[in-house]
Design a protein around this motif. Sequence first.
Motif, mmCIF file in Angstrom:
data_model
loop_
_atom_site.group_PDB
_atom_site.id
_atom_site.type_symbol
_atom_site.label_atom_id
_atom_site.label_comp_id
_atom_site.label_asym_id
_atom_site.label_seq_id
_atom_site.Cartn_x
_atom_site.Cartn_y
_atom_site.Cartn_z
ATOM 1 N N ALA A 83 0.839 -1.204 0.000
ATOM 2 C CA ALA A 83 0.000 0.000 0.000
ATOM 3 C C ALA A 83 0.866 1.243 0.000
ATOM 4 O O ALA A 83 2.056 1.198 0.341
ATOM 5 C CB ALA A 83 -0.912 0.016 1.228
ATOM 6 N N GLY A 84 0.255 2.345 -0.338
ATOM 7 C CA GLY A 84 0.908 3.639 -0.215
ATOM 8 C C GLY A 84 0.620 4.237 1.147
ATOM 9 O O GLY A 84 0.515 3.529 2.147
ATOM 10 N N HIS A 85 0.459 5.558 1.188
ATOM 11 C CA HIS A 85 0.240 6.259 2.450
ATOM 12 C C HIS A 85 -1.088 6.990 2.409
ATOM 13 O O HIS A 85 -1.387 7.707 1.454
ATOM 14 C CB HIS A 85 1.381 7.237 2.724
ATOM 15 N N GLY A 86 -1.883 6.811 3.478
ATOM 16 C CA GLY A 86 -3.176 7.463 3.574
ATOM 17 C C GLY A 86 -3.111 8.751 4.375
ATOM 18 O O GLY A 86 -2.051 9.139 4.874
ATOM 19 N N PRO A 87 -4.249 9.405 4.534
ATOM 20 C CA PRO A 87 -4.290 10.687 5.236
ATOM 21 C C PRO A 87 -3.889 10.571 6.700
ATOM 22 O O PRO A 87 -4.180 9.581 7.367
ATOM 23 C CB PRO A 87 -5.765 11.098 5.120
ATOM 24 N N ARG A 88 -3.212 11.621 7.199
ATOM 25 C CA ARG A 88 -2.812 11.702 8.605
ATOM 26 C C ARG A 88 -3.186 13.080 9.138
ATOM 27 O O ARG A 88 -2.882 14.100 8.506
ATOM 28 C CB ARG A 88 -1.307 11.492 8.749
ATOM 29 N N ALA A 89 -3.832 13.107 10.303
ATOM 30 C CA ALA A 89 -4.221 14.352 10.961
ATOM 31 C C ALA A 89 -4.742 13.976 12.341
ATOM 32 O O ALA A 89 -5.015 12.798 12.609
ATOM 33 C CB ALA A 89 -5.299 15.085 10.159
ATOM 34 N N PRO A 90 -4.890 14.959 13.260
ATOM 35 C CA PRO A 90 -5.588 14.656 14.509
ATOM 36 C C PRO A 90 -6.944 14.030 14.209
ATOM 37 O O PRO A 90 -7.636 14.427 13.262
ATOM 38 C CB PRO A 90 -5.724 16.035 15.166
ATOM 39 N N ILE A 91 -7.343 13.048 15.001
ATOM 40 C CA ILE A 91 -8.409 12.137 14.597
ATOM 41 C C ILE A 91 -9.732 12.840 14.264
ATOM 42 O O ILE A 91 -10.424 12.451 13.327
ATOM 43 C CB ILE A 91 -8.600 11.021 15.653
#
Length: 234
Positions: A83-91
Amino acid sequence: MSVEKVAVITAGGSGMGAAAAKRLAADGFKVAILSSSGKGEELAKALGGVGVTGSNQSNDDLRKLVDLAISTWGRIDVLVNSAGHGPRAPILDISDEDWHRGMEVYLLNVIRPTRLVTPHMQKQKAGAIINISTAWAFEPSPMFPTSAVFRAGLASFTKIFADTYAADNIRMNNVLPGWIDSLPATEERRDSVPMKRYGTSEEIAATVAFLASTGAAYMTGQNIRVDGGLSRSV
């Protein structure tokens, strides 16, 4: 005519996916590789295989890859889902759209190609599917919220699939890497690992190769941690 062993690898242009493709080719597999960058197609040619430039979020691109493997070799023995990389942020800052993107990257990336290869494996009465997941699937980190959430779901999908298709001699297992050298290195992350080092993509590839081998023929529905002792769950 001898029967070729054939492995299909998605998101195989770089990192752990590419390392898995190289290791499986070294173990005698013919490889078919999908990547969005074109690197997977180049790697496949270098390894004597075939490749498609496309997305694991596209049923059409995945079907093209599977059809190419079948038309070239007539079978598929192993599927490796990277897989690649998905979104990251405070939940609570993650939008609905980004949650859906996370599901595309970390869950449907497995479900889509699995639908396509399973009928071929059923005809063969054999097959192994290996999903590259994350060490944080069961001990979630706020650093990787969409990955942790959807890969926990992947663990459930894997168990249900394994139970459903075990009688057809089709196995599915997950590899759970910790901090791997394809990620940026920091002292803090290194120090959090009991072994005090990052793992290598080649070590993940070796685990994938084992799960693809006859040595793992009685293993299915499992989540294999390869994280230097980082995880504490039993």
